[in-house]
Design an enzyme around this catalytic site. Structure first.
Site, PDB file in Angstrom:
ATOM      1  CG  ASP A 211      -2.029   0.997   1.127  1.00 48.70           C
ATOM      2  OD1 ASP A 211      -2.367   1.410   0.003  1.00 48.70           O
ATOM      3  OD2 ASP A 211      -2.564   1.406   2.177  1.00 48.70           O
TER       4      ASP A 211
ATOM      5  CG  ASN B 183      -7.453  -1.732  -5.345  1.00 48.67           C
ATOM      6  OD1 ASN B 183      -6.541  -2.558  -5.218  1.00 48.67           O
ATOM      7  ND2 ASN B 183      -7.619  -0.730  -4.498  1.00 48.67           N
TER       8      ASN B 183
HETATM    9  C1  FPP Z   1      -1.897   0.316  -3.390  1.00 48.85           C
HETATM   10  O1  FPP Z   1      -1.450   1.655  -3.432  1.00 48.85           O
HETATM   11  C2  FPP Z   1      -1.445  -0.443  -4.575  1.00 48.85           C
HETATM   12  C3  FPP Z   1      -2.250  -0.901  -5.581  1.00 48.85           C
HETATM   13  C4  FPP Z   1      -3.708  -0.680  -5.626  1.00 48.85           C
HETATM   14  C5  FPP Z   1      -1.686  -1.615  -6.745  1.00 48.85           C
HETATM   15  C6  FPP Z   1      -0.465  -2.471  -6.455  1.00 48.85           C
HETATM   16  C7  FPP Z   1       0.268  -2.730  -7.686  1.00 48.85           C
HETATM   17  C8  FPP Z   1       1.608  -2.787  -7.768  1.00 48.85           C
HETATM   18  C9  FPP Z   1       2.529  -2.652  -6.614  1.00 48.85           C
HETATM   19  C10 FPP Z   1       2.228  -3.072  -9.072  1.00 48.85           C
HETATM   20  C11 FPP Z   1       2.578  -4.501  -9.018  1.00 48.85           C
HETATM   21  C12 FPP Z   1       3.138  -5.016 -10.236  1.00 48.85           C
HETATM   22  C13 FPP Z   1       3.138  -6.345 -10.475  1.00 48.85           C
HETATM   23  C14 FPP Z   1       3.886  -6.857 -11.606  1.00 48.85           C
HETATM   24  C15 FPP Z   1       2.400  -7.310  -9.609  1.00 48.85           C
HETATM   25  P1  FPP Z   1      -2.557   2.811  -3.409  1.00 48.85           P
HETATM   26  O2  FPP Z   1      -2.890   3.180  -4.812  1.00 48.85           O
HETATM   27  O3  FPP Z   1      -3.722   2.364  -2.588  1.00 48.85           O
HETATM   28  O4  FPP Z   1      -1.777   3.964  -2.721  1.00 48.85           O
HETATM   29  P2  FPP Z   1      -2.366   5.020  -1.678  1.00 48.85           P
HETATM   30  O5  FPP Z   1      -2.736   4.223  -0.460  1.00 48.85           O
HETATM   31  O6  FPP Z   1      -1.216   5.930  -1.442  1.00 48.85           O
HETATM   32  O7  FPP Z   1      -3.533   5.693  -2.335  1.00 48.85           O
END
Ligand code: FPP
Length: 226
Positions: free
Chosen positions: A8, A58
């Site tokens: 996250d 999401n």
């Molecule tokens: C949460 O951060 C992350 C996600 C919703 C997506 C996770 C994806 C990746 C780490 C890319 C992975 C790549 C592969 C190849 C598996 P957020 O958007 O909720 O961040 P925030 O809490 O700051 O809003």
């Protein structure tokens, strides 16, 4: 040993670094994951590593453009895994769990292909949760039991019908991004897991921090394990 990670804080990282649009943070999240996987394949443990790549929430709540961006990133990242020496030399079995039919067709085909090509690997187990939600997983398990005519649910039977039927219980759950929540991650399997919440955002998470988290887990086990 089974470690689960909620990756996250990608967008908050982008905000701190003044990147625009904020969902560009996922690019840096992907880099952090590559760094970690390169390190993990060389480590003695954990044998099982499960990552929360994309949740059903999401899928419901992010904008179309951000979802398109994430699905593309997943596709690029998974293709890289399919061509990676690390996976084939170290015999890593890759699994995808969740409501995969909600993913774009090309991603679904890619995931099937990877599972097929790594299905005989037995050294390490890498699982990605995609379009996943732990409550949905349990509901799905019950519906499949009903379909099969199961008359009585018990711990073993419920587990047998989960997406994670072949994975052991989670021993350690790590969440980055300074939120102290479970967010539906592997609900059934984290019942007895140790929990570590980190202030760092996911793109800031390093293999050294992972090593430290494993040490912290060992310390807790020594204190409370008996
Ligand atoms: C949460 O951060 C992350 C996600 C919703 C997506 C996770 C994806 C990746 C780490 C890319 C992975 C790549 C592969 C190849 C598996 P957020 O958007 O909720 O961040 P925030 O809490 O700051 O809003």
């Amino acid at each position: 040993m089974h470690v689960g990670i909620i990756m996250d804080g990608n967008r908050r990282f982008a905000q701190k670094e003044k990147l625009f649009p904020r969902f560009k943070g996922h690019l840096y999240g992907k880099l952090a994951l590559e760094r970690l996987l390169k390190h993990w394949v060389k480590m003695g443990k954990p044998k099982y590593l499960t990552l929360y790549a994309f949740s059903l929430n999401n899928l419901k709540k992010r904008s179309t453009i951000e979802k398109r961006f994430i699905f593309k990133l997943l596709e690029i990242g998974f293709k890289e895994l399919l061509n990676s020496q690390d996976i084939f030399k170290n015999k890593v079995k890759i699994l995808f769990v969740g409501k995969k039919e909600k993913c774009p067709k090309s991603l679904q085909n890619l995931m099937k292909d990877i599972e097929q090509k790594t299905k005989n690997h037995k050294n390490k187990f890498l699982t990605f949760c995609v379009c996943y939600d732990g409550q949905e997983e349990i509901v799905n398990s019950f519906n499949n039991m009903i379909k099969k005519g199961v008359k009585k649910a018990d711990l073993k039977t419920i587990k047998k019908y989960l997406y994670t039927k072949d994975l052991p219980q989670v021993d350690l759950m790590i969440r980055t991004g300074d939120e102290k929540r479970i967010s539906g991650f592997l609900l059934w399997d984290i019942s007895y897991a140790e929990l570590i919440f980190r202030k760092e955002t996911w793109p800031e998470y390093t293999p050294k921090m992972f090593e430290d988290d494993l040490k912290e887990y060992e310390k807790r086990k020594r204190r409370f394990g008996k």
